[in-house]
Design a protein around this motif. Sequence first.
Motif, short mmCIF file in Angstrom:
data_model
loop_
_atom_site.label_atom_id
_atom_site.label_comp_id
_atom_site.label_asym_id
_atom_site.label_seq_id
_atom_site.Cartn_x
_atom_site.Cartn_y
_atom_site.Cartn_z
N VAL A 5 0.81 -1.15 0.05
CA VAL A 5 0.14 -0.04 -0.02
C VAL A 5 0.97 1.11 -0.04
CG1 VAL A 5 -0.25 0.01 2.63
CG2 VAL A 5 -1.90 1.26 1.13
N PHE A 6 0.61 2.23 -0.80
CA PHE A 6 1.34 3.44 -1.00
C PHE A 6 0.62 4.61 -1.12
CE2 PHE A 6 1.16 1.45 -5.09
CZ PHE A 6 1.01 2.64 -6.10
N ILE A 7 1.27 5.73 -0.99
CA ILE A 7 0.83 7.01 -1.11
C ILE A 7 1.73 8.02 -1.98
CG2 ILE A 7 1.58 8.01 0.99
CD1 ILE A 7 -0.89 9.78 1.08
N TRP A 8 1.44 8.40 -3.04
CA TRP A 8 2.09 8.92 -3.99
C TRP A 8 1.64 10.62 -4.23
CZ3 TRP A 8 6.59 9.44 -6.46
CH2 TRP A 8 6.69 9.97 -7.73
N GLN A 9 2.64 11.34 -4.05
CA GLN A 9 2.44 12.85 -4.39
C GLN A 9 1.19 13.27 -3.59
OE1 GLN A 9 4.61 14.72 -5.77
NE2 GLN A 9 6.20 12.97 -5.93
N ALA A 10 0.65 12.95 -2.60
CA ALA A 10 -0.46 13.41 -1.95
C ALA A 10 -0.55 13.48 -0.44
CB ALA A 10 -1.69 12.11 -2.23
N PRO A 15 6.38 12.93 -0.02
CA PRO A 15 6.07 12.65 -1.47
C PRO A 15 5.83 11.16 -1.96
CG PRO A 15 7.96 14.08 -1.31
CD PRO A 15 7.48 13.43 0.09
N PHE A 16 6.47 10.21 -1.07
CA PHE A 16 6.12 8.90 -1.18
C PHE A 16 6.36 8.02 -0.01
CE2 PHE A 16 7.89 4.66 -2.58
CZ PHE A 16 6.72 4.07 -2.95
N LEU A 17 5.36 7.08 0.13
CA LEU A 17 5.53 6.20 1.28
C LEU A 17 4.99 4.82 0.95
CD1 LEU A 17 4.23 7.19 4.85
CD2 LEU A 17 3.83 5.05 3.86
N ILE A 18 5.63 3.77 1.19
CA ILE A 18 4.96 2.67 0.89
C ILE A 18 5.33 1.78 2.09
CG2 ILE A 18 7.18 1.83 -0.02
CD1 ILE A 18 5.58 0.06 -2.23
N ILE A 119 11.92 9.93 -7.90
CA ILE A 119 11.43 10.89 -7.15
C ILE A 119 11.88 12.31 -7.68
CG2 ILE A 119 11.60 11.91 -4.77
CD1 ILE A 119 9.96 9.15 -4.88
N SER A 120 13.06 12.31 -8.21
CA SER A 120 13.60 13.84 -8.78
C SER A 120 12.71 14.34 -9.69
CB SER A 120 15.08 13.42 -9.16
OG SER A 120 15.78 12.93 -8.22
N THR A 121 11.97 13.47 -10.42
CA THR A 121 11.01 13.88 -11.62
C THR A 121 9.71 13.83 -11.21
OG1 THR A 121 11.12 11.78 -13.00
CG2 THR A 121 12.79 13.57 -13.42
N SER A 122 9.39 13.37 -10.08
CA SER A 122 7.87 12.99 -9.94
C SER A 122 6.97 12.18 -10.70
CB SER A 122 7.15 14.48 -9.37
OG SER A 122 7.93 15.16 -8.39
N THR A 123 7.60 11.13 -11.22
CA THR A 123 7.14 10.41 -12.03
C THR A 123 7.20 9.14 -11.60
OG1 THR A 123 8.34 11.58 -14.03
CG2 THR A 123 7.33 9.58 -14.38
N VAL A 236 9.54 8.68 1.78
CA VAL A 236 10.56 9.71 1.23
C VAL A 236 9.95 11.22 1.88
CG1 VAL A 236 11.43 10.92 -0.90
CG2 VAL A 236 11.17 8.53 -0.91
N LYS A 237 10.80 11.96 2.31
CA LYS A 237 10.33 13.12 3.17
C LYS A 237 10.70 14.03 1.94
CE LYS A 237 10.89 12.71 7.96
NZ LYS A 237 11.55 13.20 9.15
#
Length: 270
Positions: A5-10, A15-18, A119-123, A236-237
């Motif tokens: 389960v993960f959260i992306w850009q939200a 920015p990311f957590l899994i 992460i660097s390009t938010s893709t 990722v903070k």
Amino acid sequence: MCISVFIWQAHPKYPFLILCNRDQNYSRPTYPLAWWWGEETILGGKDGLGGGTWLGSTRNGRIAFLTNFREVGTLPHPKTRGELPLLFLQSNKSPQEFAEEVVREAHQYNGFNLVVADISTSTMVYVFNRPDRDNPSFSLVTPGIHVLANASLDAPWAKAKRMRQSFEELIEEYGESDLPIKEMVEKLMTNRVKDEEWMLPGVQPREREHPLSAIFVETELPSGLYGTRSSSALLVKSNQEVTFYEKYLDLNQDPKQWKDKMVTYKINER
């Protein structure tokens, strides 16, 4: 069979957590979380048989994770799926470029779900080769909370719904505060609740699917003891700090023991 389960850009802070459980035969050799080859380039657990990984990251902001797609038939001589995250982490291709390459060779693998991110390009891109093995595909992952079990991304399996609800409640509980990584793993990834029979996806026989319907798996299959071998969290903070935590089952101890390890690093500027 695994679940993530993960959260992306939200999230305002992450920015990311899994959170991820890896289920595997106890007899399959596995190496716990570490920097590979001592060069501190790729961080993750390692499959001692196939040589790949199920969740990994790099210092330059690349992340990849994988689950198997539950199906009935398998290929006679497939490539190992665990090599796919590793190939992305080793490459310099963008997530889209890498996905295009994987799609061309996806027929050589048994069913998989692969997520690759920069992460660097938010893709972030999701790549999959089932249910239609002749038409593999990929798509951008939208911001928000997602669950990846052993069907397609966000498939409404009962197990996935339980995982999403628990994760959403935890995110809401802590709001914009720091998230307690170890407590998250203990609270969410050790759930042994199984589906009622009518909830099972029905891809394989009930006697196989029922024990696998828990988030934390413990069972015995014809191949031997099988279950959750590790629970991981990767955060990722917004300041580009990465924390990778793994709680893993050490089968080299008698009796077997749960151990853990945490690694923190900063993403390199490009």
